[in-house]
Write an enzyme that holds these catalytic residues in place. Structure first.
Site, PDB file in Angstrom:
ATOM      1  N   SER A  77       0.832  -1.205   0.000  1.00 18.66           N
ATOM      2  CA  SER A  77       0.000   0.000   0.000  1.00 18.66           C
ATOM      3  C   SER A  77       0.864   1.251   0.000  1.00 18.66           C
ATOM      4  O   SER A  77       1.965   1.266   0.568  1.00 18.66           O
ATOM      5  CB  SER A  77      -0.888   0.016   1.242  1.00 18.66           C
ATOM      6  OG  SER A  77      -1.545   1.257   1.383  1.00 18.66           O
ATOM      7  N   TYR A 122      -2.441   0.187   9.947  1.00 19.02           N
ATOM      8  CA  TYR A 122      -2.542  -0.448   8.629  1.00 19.02           C
ATOM      9  C   TYR A 122      -1.277  -0.208   7.809  1.00 19.02           C
ATOM     10  O   TYR A 122      -0.673  -1.151   7.288  1.00 19.02           O
ATOM     11  CB  TYR A 122      -3.761   0.085   7.872  1.00 19.02           C
ATOM     12  CG  TYR A 122      -3.774  -0.340   6.422  1.00 19.02           C
ATOM     13  CD1 TYR A 122      -4.026  -1.669   6.071  1.00 19.02           C
ATOM     14  CD2 TYR A 122      -3.516   0.573   5.405  1.00 19.02           C
ATOM     15  CE1 TYR A 122      -4.025  -2.064   4.744  1.00 19.02           C
ATOM     16  CE2 TYR A 122      -3.509   0.180   4.078  1.00 19.02           C
ATOM     17  CZ  TYR A 122      -3.761  -1.135   3.752  1.00 19.02           C
ATOM     18  OH  TYR A 122      -3.734  -1.539   2.438  1.00 19.02           O
ATOM     19  N   LYS A 177       1.640  -3.030   6.617  1.00 20.57           N
ATOM     20  CA  LYS A 177       2.063  -3.289   5.242  1.00 20.57           C
ATOM     21  C   LYS A 177       3.578  -3.139   5.094  1.00 20.57           C
ATOM     22  O   LYS A 177       4.228  -3.906   4.369  1.00 20.57           O
ATOM     23  CB  LYS A 177       1.337  -2.355   4.275  1.00 20.57           C
ATOM     24  CG  LYS A 177      -0.118  -2.727   4.061  1.00 20.57           C
ATOM     25  CD  LYS A 177      -0.255  -4.094   3.401  1.00 20.57           C
ATOM     26  CE  LYS A 177      -1.674  -4.431   3.025  1.00 20.57           C
ATOM     27  NZ  LYS A 177      -1.796  -5.745   2.361  1.00 20.57           N
TER      28      LYS A 177
END
Length: 320
Positions: free
Chosen positions: A118, A142, A146
């Site tokens: 991402s 998040y 990643k």
């Protein structure tokens, strides 16, 4: 015949990857726990195993039973904003899950992996154009998860000879098939469509940014183009050709929120003037990624106009 396991293959992005693999003459197998995906997104005739990547025994059994030769790892908990409130869940799904997957891949001798990463790994960069070398400063569990996933790939390359690459991207939109749609409660296109369907007026957060029309500019890429890049990366790994540790899949110029609203009004035929609310804290004026390295190695390109992105998304979005 080469077989690629697609984790999260019943989700919006994963399902497009599955169909792109089929189109390229490769055999996909889907592993998905259906926490955000739909069994109906898996094409007829494609092997589907319902379960979690956290279930190591199931992962290993699936790899062995289907003679898997490589993995495209799309499964994950992807809601950056919500991850701030659910950090442990995010890390379990994205970090522990990836570690379990890599462990079981090593156990059965599967050594090729395409990782769906991402652009959240960059946080809010100082530069307007993001390259692969832009400093990594994730601002959510998040984004951090990643980035840790990318570290796991790097370390497994040293420890076990894993051949892998990570694909970083911002906002994925559109549809490659009328039966595949973005069901997210957090992404811009579904939020706009849902508001219009309920008779509400979509909202723009801030129109006084230093951009051509005052609204935030972001990278929006078509999901079918994204899927093709995953397949190109898989083919390159399969052929033993060199890949970079990570690639940005970016537009190079971006689209403003107001431009998207105008395109939605034009495509849907629903005449509306977006409401303008105050800026949200932490929203940078412009973040756009360059995709030059992916274009060079993976044939990456933006094959769809903004109108085509909106049209395909609207046609696939469930009405009523």
């Amino acid at each position: 015949m080469t077989t690629w396991l697609v984790t999260g293959g019943a989700g919006y992005i994963g399902a497009h990857v599955v169909r792109a693999l089929q189109g390229a003459g490769l055999t996909p197998v889907v592993l998905d726990d259906l926490s955000s995906g739909f069994a109906g997104f898996v094409p007829e005739g494609v092997a589907f195993v319902q379960g979690s990547i956290l279930d190591g025994d199931l992962v290993e059994e699936t790899l062995r039973a289907h003679d898997v030769t490589g993995v495209i790892h799309v499964a994950g908990y992807k809601y950056a904003g919500v991850s701030v409130k659910r950090p442990l869940h995010t890390y379990e799904q994205n970090v522990t899950g990836t570690a379990v997957l890599l462990e079981r891949m090593q156990a059965v001798g599967v050594s090729r992996l395409v990782f769906s990463s991402s652009a959240a790994v960059y946080g809010t960069p100082d530069t307007l154009l993001v390259t692969e070398d832009t400093p990594k400063a994730p601002e959510s569990p998040y984004g951090e998860s990643k980035l840790i996933g990318e570290w796991l790939l790097r370390d497994q390359a040293v420890a076990a000879g894993l051949a892998s690459t990570a694909l970083r991207y911002f906002n994925v939109v559109g549809s490659g098939s009328p039966d595949l749609y973005d069901a997210s409660a957090h992404n811009l296109f579904p939020l706009i469509f849902r508001a219009l369907g309920e008779g509400r007026t979509p909202t723009i957060f801030g129109d006084d940014y230093d951009t051509p029309d005052g609204t935030c500019v972001r990278d929006y890429i078509h999901v079918s183009d994204l899927a093709l890049a995953h397949v190109a990366a898989a083919r390159r790994l399969e052929a033993g050709e060199p890949v970079l540790p990570a690639y940005n899949l970016g537009s190079g110029d971006g689209v403003s929120v107001r431009e998207i609203m105008d395109a939605v009004a034009s495509v849907t035929g629903i005449d509306f003037t977006p409401e303008v609310a105050p800026r949200r804290p932490g929203d940078p004026a412009r973040i756009v990624a360059l995709g030059e390295l992916a274009a060079r190695d993976l044939g990456w390109e933006m094959r769809h106009t903004l109108e085509e992105m909106v049209q395909s998304a609207w046609e696939a979005y469930p009405k009523g």
